[in-house]
Every structure is written in structure tokens, then in C-alpha cells.
Design a protein around this motif. Structure first.
Motif, PDB file in Angstrom:
ATOM      1  N   LEU A 268       0.817  -1.222   0.000  1.00  0.00           N
ATOM      2  CA  LEU A 268       0.000   0.000   0.000  1.00  0.00           C
ATOM      3  C   LEU A 268       0.850   1.271   0.000  1.00  0.00           C
ATOM      4  CD1 LEU A 268      -2.677  -1.023   2.668  1.00  0.00           C
ATOM      5  CD2 LEU A 268      -3.073  -0.687   0.224  1.00  0.00           C
ATOM      6  N   ARG A 269       2.068   1.151   0.501  1.00  0.00           N
ATOM      7  CA  ARG A 269       2.947   2.330   0.590  1.00  0.00           C
ATOM      8  C   ARG A 269       3.793   2.509  -0.666  1.00  0.00           C
ATOM      9  NH1 ARG A 269       2.976   5.595   5.410  1.00  0.00           N
ATOM     10  NH2 ARG A 269       5.240   5.529   5.552  1.00  0.00           N
ATOM     11  N   ARG A 270       3.633   1.598  -1.633  1.00  0.00           N
ATOM     12  CA  ARG A 270       4.405   1.754  -2.869  1.00  0.00           C
ATOM     13  C   ARG A 270       3.762   2.812  -3.759  1.00  0.00           C
ATOM     14  NH1 ARG A 270       4.702  -4.252  -4.278  1.00  0.00           N
ATOM     15  NH2 ARG A 270       6.053  -4.920  -2.591  1.00  0.00           N
ATOM     16  N   ALA A 271       4.637   3.591  -4.432  1.00  0.00           N
ATOM     17  CA  ALA A 271       4.108   4.638  -5.319  1.00  0.00           C
ATOM     18  C   ALA A 271       3.343   4.045  -6.491  1.00  0.00           C
ATOM     19  CB  ALA A 271       5.261   5.491  -5.836  1.00  0.00           C
ATOM     20  N   THR A 272       3.562   2.766  -6.781  1.00  0.00           N
ATOM     21  CA  THR A 272       2.887   2.150  -7.929  1.00  0.00           C
ATOM     22  C   THR A 272       1.588   1.449  -7.521  1.00  0.00           C
ATOM     23  OG1 THR A 272       4.366   0.305  -7.580  1.00  0.00           O
ATOM     24  CG2 THR A 272       4.907   1.782  -9.391  1.00  0.00           C
ATOM     25  N   TYR A 273       1.182   1.602  -6.271  1.00  0.00           N
ATOM     26  CA  TYR A 273      -0.098   1.007  -5.848  1.00  0.00           C
ATOM     27  C   TYR A 273      -1.222   1.904  -6.359  1.00  0.00           C
ATOM     28  CZ  TYR A 273      -3.810  -0.983  -3.040  1.00  0.00           C
ATOM     29  OH  TYR A 273      -4.984  -1.582  -2.646  1.00  0.00           O
ATOM     30  N   LYS A 274      -2.135   1.308  -7.096  1.00  0.00           N
ATOM     31  CA  LYS A 274      -3.204   2.110  -7.707  1.00  0.00           C
ATOM     32  C   LYS A 274      -4.358   2.329  -6.725  1.00  0.00           C
ATOM     33  CE  LYS A 274      -6.221   3.461 -10.968  1.00  0.00           C
ATOM     34  NZ  LYS A 274      -6.175   4.789 -11.521  1.00  0.00           N
ATOM     35  N   VAL A 275      -4.649   3.582  -6.459  1.00  0.00           N
ATOM     36  CA  VAL A 275      -5.806   3.913  -5.612  1.00  0.00           C
ATOM     37  C   VAL A 275      -6.974   4.252  -6.536  1.00  0.00           C
ATOM     38  CG1 VAL A 275      -6.728   5.514  -3.892  1.00  0.00           C
ATOM     39  CG2 VAL A 275      -4.320   4.834  -3.800  1.00  0.00           C
ATOM     40  N   PRO A 276      -8.053   3.477  -6.493  1.00  0.00           N
ATOM     41  CA  PRO A 276      -9.163   3.783  -7.418  1.00  0.00           C
ATOM     42  C   PRO A 276      -9.888   5.071  -7.032  1.00  0.00           C
ATOM     43  CG  PRO A 276      -9.719   1.919  -5.991  1.00  0.00           C
ATOM     44  CD  PRO A 276      -8.321   2.294  -5.649  1.00  0.00           C
ATOM     45  N   HIS A 277     -10.503   5.675  -8.007  1.00  0.00           N
ATOM     46  CA  HIS A 277     -11.270   6.888  -7.742  1.00  0.00           C
ATOM     47  C   HIS A 277     -12.596   6.479  -7.085  1.00  0.00           C
ATOM     48  CE1 HIS A 277     -13.624  10.555  -8.901  1.00  0.00           C
ATOM     49  NE2 HIS A 277     -12.523  11.087  -8.421  1.00  0.00           N
ATOM     50  N   LYS A 278     -12.843   6.995  -5.901  1.00  0.00           N
ATOM     51  CA  LYS A 278     -14.049   6.578  -5.159  1.00  0.00           C
ATOM     52  C   LYS A 278     -15.038   7.732  -5.015  1.00  0.00           C
ATOM     53  CE  LYS A 278     -13.944   2.868  -3.467  1.00  0.00           C
ATOM     54  NZ  LYS A 278     -14.307   1.566  -4.110  1.00  0.00           N
ATOM     55  N   GLY A 279     -14.912   8.705  -5.911  1.00  0.00           N
ATOM     56  CA  GLY A 279     -15.907   9.778  -5.904  1.00  0.00           C
ATOM     57  C   GLY A 279     -15.457  11.035  -5.183  1.00  0.00           C
ATOM     58  N   TYR A 280     -14.219  11.042  -4.662  1.00  0.00           N
ATOM     59  CA  TYR A 280     -13.701  12.258  -4.030  1.00  0.00           C
ATOM     60  C   TYR A 280     -12.668  12.909  -4.941  1.00  0.00           C
ATOM     61  CZ  TYR A 280     -15.948  11.160   0.399  1.00  0.00           C
ATOM     62  OH  TYR A 280     -16.881  10.919   1.375  1.00  0.00           O
ATOM     63  N   SER A 281     -12.450  14.209  -4.756  1.00  0.00           N
ATOM     64  CA  SER A 281     -11.452  14.898  -5.577  1.00  0.00           C
ATOM     65  C   SER A 281     -10.043  14.617  -5.079  1.00  0.00           C
ATOM     66  CB  SER A 281     -11.688  16.410  -5.542  1.00  0.00           C
ATOM     67  OG  SER A 281     -12.974  16.705  -5.990  1.00  0.00           O
ATOM     68  N   GLY A 282      -9.897  14.415  -3.779  1.00  0.00           N
ATOM     69  CA  GLY A 282      -8.553  14.281  -3.203  1.00  0.00           C
ATOM     70  C   GLY A 282      -8.079  12.834  -3.133  1.00  0.00           C
ATOM     71  N   THR A 283      -6.779  12.642  -3.279  1.00  0.00           N
ATOM     72  CA  THR A 283      -6.190  11.302  -3.239  1.00  0.00           C
ATOM     73  C   THR A 283      -6.367  10.678  -1.859  1.00  0.00           C
ATOM     74  OG1 THR A 283      -4.613  11.927  -4.918  1.00  0.00           O
ATOM     75  CG2 THR A 283      -3.976  10.074  -3.529  1.00  0.00           C
TER      76      THR A 283
ATOM     77  N   ALA B 103      -8.618  11.129   0.502  1.00  0.00           N
ATOM     78  CA  ALA B 103      -9.996  10.698   0.793  1.00  0.00           C
ATOM     79  C   ALA B 103     -10.326   9.426   0.013  1.00  0.00           C
ATOM     80  CB  ALA B 103     -10.974  11.818   0.438  1.00  0.00           C
ATOM     81  N   ASN B 104      -9.930   9.380  -1.236  1.00  0.00           N
ATOM     82  CA  ASN B 104     -10.171   8.169  -2.042  1.00  0.00           C
ATOM     83  C   ASN B 104      -9.441   6.963  -1.443  1.00  0.00           C
ATOM     84  OD1 ASN B 104     -11.868   9.066  -4.188  1.00  0.00           O
ATOM     85  ND2 ASN B 104     -10.129  10.184  -5.028  1.00  0.00           N
ATOM     86  N   TYR B 105      -8.234   7.231  -0.935  1.00  0.00           N
ATOM     87  CA  TYR B 105      -7.415   6.140  -0.368  1.00  0.00           C
ATOM     88  C   TYR B 105      -8.101   5.527   0.855  1.00  0.00           C
ATOM     89  CZ  TYR B 105      -3.269   3.938   1.758  1.00  0.00           C
ATOM     90  OH  TYR B 105      -2.384   3.040   2.317  1.00  0.00           O
ATOM     91  N   VAL B 106      -8.578   6.388   1.743  1.00  0.00           N
ATOM     92  CA  VAL B 106      -9.211   5.887   2.973  1.00  0.00           C
ATOM     93  C   VAL B 106     -10.482   5.100   2.630  1.00  0.00           C
ATOM     94  CG1 VAL B 106     -10.281   6.548   5.164  1.00  0.00           C
ATOM     95  CG2 VAL B 106      -8.237   7.742   4.378  1.00  0.00           C
ATOM     96  N   LEU B 107     -11.273   5.646   1.721  1.00  0.00           N
ATOM     97  CA  LEU B 107     -12.500   4.938   1.355  1.00  0.00           C
ATOM     98  C   LEU B 107     -12.179   3.601   0.673  1.00  0.00           C
ATOM     99  CD1 LEU B 107     -15.499   5.315   1.657  1.00  0.00           C
ATOM    100  CD2 LEU B 107     -15.575   6.405  -0.575  1.00  0.00           C
TER     101      LEU B 107
END
Ligand code: SF4
Length: 520
Positions: A488-503, A505-509
Motif C-alpha cells: 500500500l505504501r508503494r508509489a505504484t499502488y493504484k488507488v481507485p477513484h471513489k468519488g472524491y477529488s482528493g487522493t 480521501a479516495n485512499y481511505v474509502l
């Protein structure tokens, strides 16, 4: 006593001064034999794009060198030598060429400079000054006494223009595809860079890995295999895994970068005039760097969106039969296929980088979003795209604010800023910072951006707090979970867009919804 002078007032006896007609600049030929001893100068994009493009040019046996990155002195040099009404990008880019040539002349003299270099620049016709950049350059060459210096235009809508002006430069498919593919690779790597640096745990690590990756991609393009000059090379570029494999190597190097995505950052979408928004340096007050220093994540504008946009007016014209083509249906179908292939190629490159670089926005959607405010047939500059991109980011929650970089004395941008007033009236919660860039009014521009950024930061924090509350997660629980799942701490881990503008917030969701991290 002075002498009396007799003046002949008979007009017939007067000889008019010789008429000096205007003569457009015509470069001396650049011959094939001169290729080995002549360096092609180019510029206008970021150092990453330019270094990879240099690899494509070296691959074809050209000596090629990007101009030094734009600096503040280039503005002064440009102002001295071109017309007073020029737009800020024209002044900067002309000044950059001027300063380079001045140094060369001082070291090697005029003749050697004229013979040693040619300048290759993009050109087009059109309603804005972009159609006359070469005239500004030739005016500056006159001022420098370098009328014999050679500059050539690379038309941006023709991939196979053949040999130009003496055969030294052959604008054929291997050259054009090499340049376009290097631009696309430069784009996806730049997107990855901006998505990583604000969250890096070790300061400077992203830039160090970036240097290594760009050097590697230079070699990849320099060693590109030869597949002929026509269809063979086209087919190879469209189907090969040569470039995607190289980008997978970039991803492996990028794996080493550790990030902390719980840092809350305002996401800022950069839009604006093509050169200003792409540039990284004094030409736009280093605004991207400044935004990162102000706790923001920048969404940079890929050059690929511009190339994609160039196809669309032609497609729309063919659809509406406003075309001079004898076979509009056939040409329309070919262009639609070409567009699909183009988007597919870009997506393949993104996928090789774990899908972290953003997808290209749908051009039809951009056009439709902009339609009530700006007609797509109003060409010049970025046309309707400035409005379309701002609304796209707003509706799809891709950014907290828009920072639009508008050049001083730019006609098309003045029109789109006027239309944006109407857009902001209809969408009052769209955070929009239009920054006029003159090159020498940094404090004014930055302070204007800061006012909107303050509000964007508040929104980023508010949505992060909201998602923590909604999920019941705490920062301690998230960091404890990350220790157990280091990917999860790798820069290449893809965080999907979960409807928030900020990275963040999307990460936590994402952790709560997709990874099953539950409140304690
Ligand atoms: S879009 Fe504006 S800034 Fe860019 S070349 Fe045209 S007039 Fe100049």
C-alpha cells in the motif's frame, strides 16, 4: 550670411526612393550531406519529453539537442527583438532561441553558428500567433544579423511530409511516429511523477528515480528497431510490446518509492494555453513546483490531450459534411479508427505504469460540456477545451480547483476566460483561478492563485475528515494496517477513484470498502 538654396518643386524631377518589398523568410537548404555536421535544435515541452524525443532523433541518425530550459532572461531577449504585440509564449520561446544563438555566435562566430545548427519547431496555420511563430523567429534572426540561420516547420497535422528544404530533414513516418510515441511516453511518466512526489516519504526520491527512468527511456528510443519507412513501421508501432515492456521497467524502478497517501493535499488541475500549461520553469513562474510546495497535488496536462483534440475538428467537419473531401464517409471512418487506435495506445502505456496516469478525457464529452458556453468551431489556442476541461474536472471530481494559465496578449485565451465568467456564474462552487502570465509579474499571479488555493485546501481537509468519520477509521489504524500490507505504501499502488477529488480521501474509502479495513 547664409547661402540661398534653390528647391526644385517640380515633382516630375524627383526620383522616388527604391521600394523595398517584404520578403518572407526562406531557409537555406539543409542537405543530406550536412546531416552529420548539423545539430537540430528543438524545444517547447518539458525536459523529460525533450530527452526522450532526442532519443528518437538520435535513433534516425540526426544530431539533435533541446534548447536549454526557458529562463527569465529569455523574456527580455525576446522583447528586444520581436514585435510589441507578441504573446508571452512567443516572446519566451523566441528569446530562448536568441540567447542560445548569441552564446554560440560569441564563441564560434556567425558563420559557424549558421552552419552548425538548424531549428525545428511545430507550426500550423490558424487564427492565433501560433501560425506566425516562425515570422517572430525570422524577425529575431534579422535583429541578430543571422538571416542565414535555418529554421524549419514541422506541421502538426502531417505525419509524412517528405524531405524538406534540401533533404537534410526527412519528415517521414519513422520520424513522426518516433516523436509522437516519445511524447506519449513523456506524458505518462510525467503524470506518474506528479501523482507521486507530493506523497513521497523520502524527499527527493521521486526526482532521483525520474532522472534514472528518463535516461533509460532515452536509450529505449535511441535503440528503436528499424521497420522501414512506410506501413511496416506504422504496423510495428501500433502492435509492438517494445514500449510497454520499457514502461514496465520504469514501473519496477518506481516501485522503490515509498509514499504516504494519508497526507491531505488539494488537487489542482492545470489548464490553459498549450505552451504555458506544459512548461515547467520560469515561463509560468514555476507554478507547478510552487503548488507542490503549498501542499497541493498537481494534475498536469498531457500533450496527448492536445494531439487528440487536433483530430476532432476534422472528424466533426466530416460528420457535418463541411469538408472538402470527396469521400467524407470513408475519411470519417478512417479518422474514427485512428482515434480509437490512438486512445488504445495511450491506455496501453498507462496500463504498463499500473494505470496510475490519468485516462484521456473523452473529446466528445469535452465538446458537449463546453457547448453551452463556447462553440467547438471557435478555433485558436485550446479552443473549447479550456471550458470543457474545467467542467470535466468539476463534474467527475478530478480536482478541487482549476488553475488556468493564460498568456498575456493571447486572443483565444481572452475569449475563453470571458466564457469562464459565465461558467462560474452557473457553477458558483467551481474553484477557478485564472492566472495571467506576463513573465514578470510573479507576485501578482501567485497571490491570486493562493486565494483560491486556500479554499481548495479547506475542501480537501473537509472531505478527508468526512471519509474518516464515515468509515470510522483513524490515522493510527491505517498506518498499522499499512505495516502489515507494505504494497500500500508503494508509489505504484493504484488507488481507485471513489468519488472524491482528493487522493487521501479516495485512499481511505478504498481501504474501508475494497480492502476490508474496518473500524476498531
Ligand atoms: S494560443 Fe495565445 S499564447 Fe498561444 S500562440 Fe496563440 S496567441 Fe500565443
Amino acid at each position: 550670411m547664409g547661402q540661398l538654396v534653390t528647391i526644385d518643386t517640380n515633382l516630375e524631377n524627383m526620383t522616388p526612393p527604391p521600394v523595398k518589398h517584404y520578403q518572407a523568410y526562406r531557409p537555406r537548404p539543409f542537405t543530406r550531406e550536412q546531416r552529420d555536421s548539423t545539430t537540430i535544435l528543438f524545444g517547447g515541452l518539458t525536459w523529460k519529453h525533450e530527452r526522450i524525443m532526442q532519443g528518437a532523433l538520435h535513433n534516425l541518425g540526426y544530431k539533435a539537442e533541446p534548447l536549454p530550459n526557458i529562463a527569465r532572461e529569455d523574456l527580455d531577449a525576446g522583447k528586444e527583438l520581436i514585435d510589441v504585440g507578441a504573446c508571452c509564449p512567443t516572446i519566451f520561446t523566441t528569446g530562448s532561441l536568441v540567447n542560445f544563438l548569441k552564446k554560440e555566435v560569441a564563441t564560434h562566430g556567425k558563420d559557424a553558428t549558421n552552419n552548425k545548427f538548424v531549428y525545428l519547431t511545430a507550426g500550423a496555420c490558424g487564427p492565433c500567433r501560433f501560425g506566425q511563430y516562425h515570422e517572430s523567429y525570422s524577425m529575431a534572426l534579422d535583429g541578430l544579423g543571422l538571416r542565414d540561420f535555418r529554421l524549419f516547420l514541422l506541421a502538426q497535422d502531417e505525419l509524412d511530409q517528405g524531405a524538406t528544404g534540401g533533404g537534410g530533414l526527412d519528415i517521414n513516418l519513422p520520424l513522426s511516429l518516433g516523436l509522437v510515441w516519445s511524447i506519449l511516453c513523456g506524458d505518462v511518466i510525467t503524470d506518474l511523477e506528479y501523482a507521486t512526489r507530493p506523497y513521497e516519504v523520502t524527499p527527493g526520491q521521486t526526482d532521483a528515480v525520474l532522472q534514472e527512468c528518463v535516461a533509460y527511456m532515452y536509450e529505449v528510443f535511441r535503440n528503436r528497431p528499424d521497420h522501414g519507412k512506410k506501413l511496416g513501421t506504422l504496423a510495428w508501432h501500433l502492435t509492438t510490446s517494445y514500449f510497454t515492456n520499457a514502461l514496465r521497467e520504469v514501473r519496477k524502478k518506481w516501485d522503490a518509492i515509498q509514499v504516504d497517501r494519508t497526507r491531505v493535499k488539494a488537487r489542482v488541475k492545470i489548464t490553459g494555453e498549450f505552451w504555458l500549461q506544459t512548461h515547467e520553469g520560469d515561463g509560468n513562474y514555476n507554478i507547478k513546483k510552487w503548488l507542490e510546495s503549498e501542499d497541493s497535488e498537481v494534475a498536469p496536462p498531457p500533450v496527448a490531450v492536445w494531439l487528440h483534440y487536433l483530430m476532432h475538428p476534422v472528424i466533426r467537419k466530416l460528420e457535418h459534411r463541411h469538408s472538402t473531401s470527396k469521400h467524407p464517409k470513408r475519411d470519417d471512418a478512417i479518422l474514427q479508427i485512428l482515434e480509437r487506435v490512438y486512445v488504445r495506445t495511450y491506455n496501453r502505456f498507462r496500463k504498463a505504469l499500473a494505470d496510475i496516469p490519468s485516462a484521456l478525457p473523452d473529446q466528445v464529452e469535452l465538446k458537449n460540456l463546453a457547448e453551452p458556453f463556447y462553440h467547438f468551431e471557435l478555433r485558436g489556442g485550446e479552443g473549447h477545451m479550456l471550458i470543457g476541461k474545467a467542467l470535466y474536472a468539476y463534474h467527475h471530481k478530478k480536482a478541487h480547483m482549476i488553475c488556468e494559465l493564460s498568456p498575456y496578449s493571447c486572443m483565444p485565451n481572452t475569449m475563453s476566460i470571458g466564457s469562464m465568467a459565465n461558467v462560474v456564474g452557473k457553477y458558483p462552487d467551481l474553484l477557478y483561478a485564472p492566472i495571467e502570465v506576463k513573465g514578470d509579474a510573479e507576485v501578482h499571479a501567485i497571490s491570486r492563485c493562493q486565494m483560491i488555493l486556500t479554499e481548495a485546501k479547506k475542501r480537501a481537509q473537509a472531505e478527508f475528515d468526512e471519509v474518516l468519520k464515515k468509515t470510522g477509521l483513524t490515522l493510527e489504524a491505517i498506518h498499522a494496517y499499512e505495516k502489515l500490507h507494505p504494497e500500500l505504501r508503494r508509489a505504484t499502488y493504484k488507488v481507485p477513484h471513489k468519488g472524491y477529488s482528493g487522493t487521501s480521501a479516495n485512499y481511505v474509502l478504498h481501504l474501508a470498502q475494497d480492502r476490508g479495513l474496518a473500524r476498531a
